[in-house]
Design an enzyme around this catalytic site. Structure first.
Site, PDB file in Angstrom:
ATOM      1  N   GLU A 161       0.835  -1.211  -0.052  1.00  0.00           N
ATOM      2  CA  GLU A 161      -0.063   0.037  -0.017  1.00  0.00           C
ATOM      3  C   GLU A 161       0.806   1.253  -0.160  1.00  0.00           C
ATOM      4  O   GLU A 161       0.599   2.259  -0.962  1.00  0.00           O
ATOM      5  CB  GLU A 161      -1.011   0.020   1.233  1.00  0.00           C
ATOM      6  N   TYR A 175      -3.952   4.144 -13.284  1.00  0.00           N
ATOM      7  CA  TYR A 175      -4.476   3.030 -13.005  1.00  0.00           C
ATOM      8  C   TYR A 175      -5.528   2.394 -14.020  1.00  0.00           C
ATOM      9  O   TYR A 175      -6.561   2.164 -13.487  1.00  0.00           O
ATOM     10  CB  TYR A 175      -5.088   3.373 -11.578  1.00  0.00           C
TER      11      TYR A 175
END
Lengths: 381, 100
Positions: A161, A175
């Site tokens: 993360e 993304y």
């Protein structure tokens, strides 16, 4: 090849001990790059000793099962005592391990390269089966106890993360589709390296699994993903079957929508993941050394739309810069991508051939020189 | 009379099968049915929240409400932008789905 530098190394080392933070950091950066390019690794200890300890300060907040982060309670800080809550302490330690990995191994000062504070929120919601990066901080769920346990239990998940933050501050890979799958892969690669580095595991000793510590014992599955064997992390009724490919022949086309995982960013990441695994295991030893450095330099040299082929070409070029053209590292980078169905376009056969020809010429000139010398000697005799 | 269906996707492991959750107020006690309708009203009245484009690995949730006259309303939120009311509704749906 010796490196030339306008400031002598001993002077840079002196500057690296300077009281001026900015002078110290600049000198360290120069020293690091200089030594790295010459293949020297001993700079690491100096870097660690001299980097200001007040960067990347950690704070962990307790959401008390709510979902409003602004209402969470500050539970542990850099200077405060340990918490009685193990989730808080694990999150705190995981942030620290990730921060230290980036600082000591890659000479990066926190997520943004500039000492960004690291904030984590634990006990988010109830039975929350996830951990995520919201662009500024990390959020951990406790799991539902049936499939997932507390997400703070996995150091590679914490590294994963936080690496989303590193990617955002470097290449900022979009993304979607291949750049998105690379974004996910960067998080898996550096997440797993944080774990291997913290445990001092070599590539051969490591399990190359992501999220092995957050599945409950009752779930028949090893982990969320396997970099060693994409597509084999789990296969059971409750979870379905791991759909990750480890080769371009298995590339999965999905819609570029939220429901389509933005073109399968968590699926096709298996391909670059496996390329990294192949490189790390063929080189052997600690994967955070040459493989990690090659990948990190390539991440920094990438841009938002970089696709698999472009990234592979960049790793090949960076391996050449870091370890030399035609080095073992560079050849194995090419082999690793070949192993997942990507031919590195940057393989400069012309340069290799030229080098071989020059070597041959030098040999011939030496032989001729020796022949002339012996002829001269014979003539004198 | 109202039914709700919760669909969940995305997250750190977005491909793990997440079964849909169904709740029908006909299956609930009078008290729970009132709570259900109250939560549904609060969530349906909230303005749509834009997704956080910087969030990574966040989950998405879609709740579809259906009434006997065939009308349906869909509300979607994500982890990174979820309201407390929506979180309460998710918890309610999961809890009562299990009992159903």
């Amino acid at each position: 090849m010796p490196l030339c530098c306008i400031v002598p190394p001993h002077m840079l080392e002196r500057l690296a001990q300077s009281d001026s933070k900015s002078r110290r950091q600049k000198a360290l950066n120069t020293l690091f790059n200089t030594y790295r390019l010459s293949g020297e690794r001993t700079i690491r200890a100096l870097t660690f000793a001299s980097t200001s300890p007040d960067t990347g300060r950690r704070s962990v907040y307790d959401c008390r099962h709510g979902v409003t982060l602004s209402r969470a309670i500050l539970t542990r800080t850099e200077d405060g005592p340990q918490s009685t809550d193990e989730s808080v302490n694990r999150a705190f330690d995981g942030l620290g391990a990730t921060r230290d990995f980036y600082r000591q191994v890659l000479n990066r000062n926190s997520i943004d390269g500039n000492g960004l504070r690291l904030n984590a929120y634990v006990h988010y919601d109830r039975d929350f089966q996830n951990a995520y990066w919201d662009g500024e901080q990390m959020v951990f769920g406790d799991g539902d106890g049936e499939i997932f346990v507390d997400f703070t239990k996995s150091l590679d998940v914490i590294g994963h993360e936080l690496t989303h933050g590193v990617t955002e501050f470097t290449a900022n890979l979009t993304y979607h589709n291949q750049p998105g799958a690379l974004n996910e892969s960067m998080s898996d690669v550096f997440g797993v390296l944080v774990k291997q580095w913290a445990n001092q595991q070599t590539a051969e000793q490591a399990d190359w699994l992501i999220g092995a510590d957050i599945l409950t014992p009752g779930i028949a599955g090893d982990a969320l993903r396997s970099m060693k064997a994409p597509g084999t992390a789990y296969d059971n009724e409750a979870l379905g079957r791991d759909p990750q490919p480890g080769h371009m022949s298995g590339y999965v086309q999905l819609p570029d929508t939220s429901r389509g995982d933005w073109g399968g960013v968590h699926i096709n990441s298996g391909i670059p993941n496996h390329a990294f695994y192949l490189l790390a295991t063929s080189l052997g030893g600690p994967a955070w050394e040459a493989p990690g450095h090659i990948w990190y330099e390539s991440l920094k040299a990438s841009s938002a739309d970089t696709n698999f082929q472009q990234f592979a070409d960049t790793t090949y070029a960076k391996a050449g810069l870091l370890y030399g053209a035609s080095s073992k590292q560079q050849k194995l980078v090419s082999d690793a991508w070949d192993g997942v169905g990507i031919k590195v376009a940057g393989v400069n056969t012309t340069a290799v051939e030229t080098e071989n020809t020059l070597r041959e010429l030098v040999k011939q000139v030496s032989q001729l020189t020796a022949d002339i010398a012996s002829l001269k000697a014979a003539g004198k005799g | 009379m109202m039914k709700a269906t919760l669909a969940t996707w995305g997250g750190l492991a977005p491909l793990l099968a997440t079964p849909a959750v169904h709740v029908d107020d006909a299956d609930l006690s009078k008290e729970d049915a009132a709570t259900f309708r109250s939560l549904a009203t609060q969530v349906k009245d909230q303005p749509a929240r834009p997704a956080n484009p910087r969030a990574r690995d966040a989950r998405s949730y879609e709740v579809t409400f259906e009434t006997p006259d065939g009308a349906s309303t869909t509300v979607e939120q994500t982890d990174a932008t979820m309201t407390p009311e929506f979180a309460d509704l998710l918890q309610f749906l999961r809890r009562h789905h299990r009992r159903a």
